[in-house]
Design an enzyme around this catalytic site. Sequence first.
Site, PDB file in Angstrom:
ATOM      1  N   HIS A 318       0.016   7.970  -0.340  1.00  0.00           N
ATOM      2  CA  HIS A 318       0.192   6.541  -0.034  1.00  0.00           C
ATOM      3  C   HIS A 318       1.598   6.047  -0.396  1.00  0.00           C
ATOM      4  CE1 HIS A 318      -4.235   6.349   0.135  1.00  0.00           C
ATOM      5  NE2 HIS A 318      -4.250   6.989  -1.021  1.00  0.00           N
TER       6      HIS A 318
HETATM    7  C1  BDR Z   1      -2.860   3.231  -4.162  1.00  0.00           C
HETATM    8  O1  BDR Z   1      -3.672   3.192  -5.333  1.00  0.00           O
HETATM    9  C2  BDR Z   1      -3.249   4.169  -6.239  1.00  0.00           C
HETATM   10  O2  BDR Z   1      -4.326   4.902  -6.699  1.00  0.00           O
HETATM   11  C3  BDR Z   1      -2.202   4.995  -5.562  1.00  0.00           C
HETATM   12  O3  BDR Z   1      -1.191   5.381  -6.467  1.00  0.00           O
HETATM   13  C4  BDR Z   1      -1.673   4.100  -4.497  1.00  0.00           C
HETATM   14  O4  BDR Z   1      -0.632   3.285  -4.982  1.00  0.00           O
HETATM   15  C5  BDR Z   1      -3.697   3.703  -2.997  1.00  0.00           C
HETATM   16  O5  BDR Z   1      -4.772   2.846  -2.805  1.00  0.00           O
END
Ligand code: BDR
Length: 409
Positions: A318
């Site tokens: 992400h």
């Molecule tokens: C986001 O939430 C976190 O767990 C990850 O680092 C990312 O920023 C994804 O939903």
Amino acid sequence: MNRDPKSEQEIEQKKNCGGSRSADRERAAWSRREFLANSTGFAVAGAISGLAGNHPLSAHEMMARGSATKSLVSNPTPGKPRRIIIDTDPGIDDAMAIFLALRSPELKVEAITPVCGNVPLDLTLPNALRLVEIAGRTDVPVAAGASHPLVRRLVTSGHVHGVNGLAGVEFPEPKIKPVHETAPEIIRRIVRENPGEITIVAVGPLTNVAMALRADPELASMIPAVTIMGGSLSGGNITPAAEFNLYVDPEAARIVFDANIPLTMVGLDVTRKCLVSEQHIKQLEAASNPVSQAAGKIMRATYERMRHGGEVTEIALHDALAVASLIDPGVITRKDYYVEVETSGEWTAGQTLGFDGHGPVRKSPPMETSAPEPQPSEVPFKPNAQVAVGVDPDRFFRLLIPRLTGNAA
Ligand code: BDR
Ligand code: CA
């Protein structure tokens, strides 16, 4: 600089940024009072206290509708690296995002500001320091951020990121220390010293950024762009409605979305299409530089947990996609939306709702009460964000992997 170091807000920032647990109750009470009294948080105040009244569109909503998105793709310093502050909660994909940024000549990382999120601040802060050391970039200041969301209890995501936030991989204790400024302080100082120059890349809960904006009402006008990893127009990953970063601190997210800063939302709609493969991990492991080795270890450990029935079923990078979108804007496609952040839902807090211009923006109908007839609950559509709606995952990995392995052309 427009700051009074003794202001209540700065005292609060110090308390929240790495403050002790014994201060928690006081902090929570103070934070809630302050948030409710703040004009930017006025609508949330109404919702939290059950005093939303008859105003179908709140102050923040009116403000947001007064904004228009500008072109977010262009670099405010053409011909030079884009200057960024990374706000982050490392985190396995945060680690990839930080490595990518630190190894990309198109970006100049001015500071890294860890926040609580995937794991508590007492892990995200040393993790950020470790990542900077691994990358050989101890010139980049790391400033401790918030240890708690603005008004909610912290929910973490260790089930995805491992107990230490880096998939359980043990790296040496960092030798470098965080700087003395807190995250909101360093954000304010760097932005104020360089108005119009500093892009904020926020890949964790938005607490630090909201605190900086809240403490300094002029700051928003000096920030040319905010790119966030967060939100979703196609369902959540922590609840059916909400993406994790917005779920952890929805009130902070609302402050950031309503700040009138050109904002790009790189949400789950695109990030969950950027999945790490066994082949990517092998490429990382094959390269001998410390960044590639560390990235390979983190990804391998995550992959192994996943294969052995952990809660993670696929590894989506992400946060690295949000950084990649600043290096190669063509990696995503964007669409103008008016995005509203849900803060009051019993099941939906942190949900992002996107209005895309088909008709006016409407809220839910008011409850039947004896109060006077409410104002009309419609306003014309005006965007406040560019939302990533398409992604080219191959193009993303063709950028990411060579940057980490050191095999970039
Ligand atoms: C986001 O939430 C976190 O767990 C990850 O680092 C990312 O920023 C994804 O939903
Ligand atoms: Ca993150």
